[in-house]
Design a protein around this motif. Structure first.
Motif, PDB file in Angstrom:
ATOM      1  N   ALA A  68       0.813  -1.217   0.000  1.00  0.00           N
ATOM      2  CA  ALA A  68       0.000   0.000   0.000  1.00  0.00           C
ATOM      3  C   ALA A  68       0.849   1.272   0.000  1.00  0.00           C
ATOM      4  N   VAL A  69       2.173   1.126  -0.154  1.00  0.00           N
ATOM      5  CA  VAL A  69       3.052   2.282   0.027  1.00  0.00           C
ATOM      6  C   VAL A  69       3.961   2.493  -1.170  1.00  0.00           C
ATOM      7  N   ARG A  70       4.051   3.727  -1.608  1.00  0.00           N
ATOM      8  CA  ARG A  70       5.058   4.153  -2.580  1.00  0.00           C
ATOM      9  C   ARG A  70       5.587   5.495  -2.095  1.00  0.00           C
ATOM     10  N   LEU A  71       6.817   5.498  -1.574  1.00  0.00           N
ATOM     11  CA  LEU A  71       7.402   6.717  -1.042  1.00  0.00           C
ATOM     12  C   LEU A  71       8.717   7.020  -1.749  1.00  0.00           C
ATOM     13  N   PRO A  72       8.910   8.252  -2.196  1.00  0.00           N
ATOM     14  CA  PRO A  72      10.185   8.615  -2.828  1.00  0.00           C
ATOM     15  C   PRO A  72      11.358   8.419  -1.875  1.00  0.00           C
ATOM     16  N   GLY A  73      12.401   7.781  -2.366  1.00  0.00           N
ATOM     17  CA  GLY A  73      13.598   7.590  -1.554  1.00  0.00           C
ATOM     18  C   GLY A  73      13.534   6.443  -0.571  1.00  0.00           C
ATOM     19  N   VAL A  74      12.410   5.753  -0.499  1.00  0.00           N
ATOM     20  CA  VAL A  74      12.251   4.639   0.441  1.00  0.00           C
ATOM     21  C   VAL A  74      12.107   3.341  -0.335  1.00  0.00           C
ATOM     22  N   THR A  75      12.943   2.371  -0.003  1.00  0.00           N
ATOM     23  CA  THR A  75      12.858   1.046  -0.607  1.00  0.00           C
ATOM     24  C   THR A  75      12.757   0.001   0.499  1.00  0.00           C
ATOM     25  N   PHE A  76      12.620  -1.267   0.096  1.00  0.00           N
ATOM     26  CA  PHE A  76      12.422  -2.335   1.072  1.00  0.00           C
ATOM     27  C   PHE A  76      13.350  -3.499   0.768  1.00  0.00           C
ATOM     28  N   ALA A  77      14.034  -3.973   1.801  1.00  0.00           N
ATOM     29  CA  ALA A  77      14.893  -5.146   1.667  1.00  0.00           C
ATOM     30  C   ALA A  77      14.115  -6.371   2.120  1.00  0.00           C
ATOM     31  N   ASP A  78      13.960  -7.335   1.229  1.00  0.00           N
ATOM     32  CA  ASP A  78      13.230  -8.563   1.535  1.00  0.00           C
ATOM     33  C   ASP A  78      14.102  -9.443   2.428  1.00  0.00           C
ATOM     34  N   LEU A  79      13.662  -9.672   3.652  1.00  0.00           N
ATOM     35  CA  LEU A  79      14.422 -10.473   4.622  1.00  0.00           C
ATOM     36  C   LEU A  79      13.958 -11.921   4.667  1.00  0.00           C
ATOM     37  N   GLY A  80      13.012 -12.281   3.818  1.00  0.00           N
ATOM     38  CA  GLY A  80      12.565 -13.668   3.753  1.00  0.00           C
ATOM     39  C   GLY A  80      11.423 -13.966   4.708  1.00  0.00           C
ATOM     40  N   LEU A  81      11.064 -15.255   4.759  1.00  0.00           N
ATOM     41  CA  LEU A  81       9.957 -15.710   5.582  1.00  0.00           C
ATOM     42  C   LEU A  81      10.431 -16.023   6.995  1.00  0.00           C
ATOM     43  N   HIS A  82       9.642 -15.602   7.972  1.00  0.00           N
ATOM     44  CA  HIS A  82       9.977 -15.832   9.375  1.00  0.00           C
ATOM     45  C   HIS A  82       8.705 -16.204  10.133  1.00  0.00           C
ATOM     46  N   ARG A  83       8.870 -17.107  11.070  1.00  0.00           N
ATOM     47  CA  ARG A  83       7.734 -17.503  11.903  1.00  0.00           C
ATOM     48  C   ARG A  83       7.707 -16.624  13.143  1.00  0.00           C
ATOM     49  N   LEU A  84       6.609 -15.962  13.361  1.00  0.00           N
ATOM     50  CA  LEU A  84       6.446 -15.089  14.507  1.00  0.00           C
ATOM     51  C   LEU A  84       5.822 -15.853  15.662  1.00  0.00           C
ATOM     52  N   ARG A  85       6.256 -15.538  16.861  1.00  0.00           N
ATOM     53  CA  ARG A  85       5.763 -16.249  18.040  1.00  0.00           C
ATOM     54  C   ARG A  85       4.240 -16.120  18.141  1.00  0.00           C
TER      55      ARG A  85
END
Length: 213
Positions: free
Chosen positions: A142-159
């Motif tokens: 839902a986000v498109r911000l100038p100068g902001v990108t996202f690093a995919d850290l993979g799948l993780h199981r949350l407690r």
């Protein structure tokens, strides 16, 4: 007007923050810790409220905000991290704040939210390291911000959750980029549901089960 009337409804982005190593920091700073804690709340509160965030709760070094706009929530996190880094702190020890974001449908009830979406956002924040902003795929969709990108850290199981969540690190100028692997439960090597509990300490149940067998 009640607090509940100020809380966003519909598709809501939840933000949790806390200070990494707050107990150790409190020991190091002594009486100065109270000043640091108040200043940290002011910095974050100004960034979050300025972006339209609604404060749900503040307890100790933890803060919980809700946003009707995912992009505004993300921009507020980036601004808050920059503001924390730019400020001078007591004893030269800046608070290292971890932040977690998740978006989902939610309706406030009596000034609070009761939905798994909130718990997932909290767990995402718990997986972050100080100075790091983590978010779910629901946020970045839902986000498109100038100068902001996202690093995919993979799948993780949350407690507390059976499924795995794909976590993304927010990357922007002025923010630290190198962090260890996200905290939390390691991903299982199978697709079976996570056990809710175990049989340790349940002697009576085990005896009944053996008798039935």
């Amino acid at each position: 007007m009640s607090a509940a009337m100020h809380l966003p409804t519909g598709l809501v982005t939840f933000l949790f923050t806390d200070i990494e190593g707050s107990t150790r920091l409190a020991r190091m700073l002594g009486a100065q810790y109270r000043t640091m804690l108040a200043d940290h709340r002011d910095v974050l509160g100004m960034a979050f409220a300025g972006a339209g965030g609604a404060r749900v709760s503040v307890e100790g070094d933890s803060m919980f905000y809700a946003f009707s706009d995912a992009a505004a929530a993300l921009a507020a996190c980036v601004q808050a991290q920059r503001d924390l880094l730019a400020r001078e702190w007591p004893g030269g020890h800046p608070p290292r704040v971890r932040m977690g974001l998740h978006t989902g449908p939610a309706e406030p009830y009596h000034g609070e939210y009761a939905t798994p979406v909130v718990h997932r956002a909290s767990r995402i924040a718990s997986a972050a390291h100080g100075g790091q902003v983590l978010c779910s795929a629901a946020v970045i969709d839902a986000v498109r911000l100038p100068g902001v990108t996202f690093a995919d850290l993979g799948l993780h199981r949350l407690r507390g959750f059976d499924d795995r969540e794909r976590l993304y690190q927010v990357v922007a100028p002025g923010l630290a980029r190198e962090f260890p692997r996200p905290r939390g439960v390691a991903a299982a090597a199978h697709n079976l549901p996570v056990p809710v509990t175990d049989f340790i300490g349940r002697g009576a149940e085990q005896r009944d089960l053996r008798a039935l067998l």
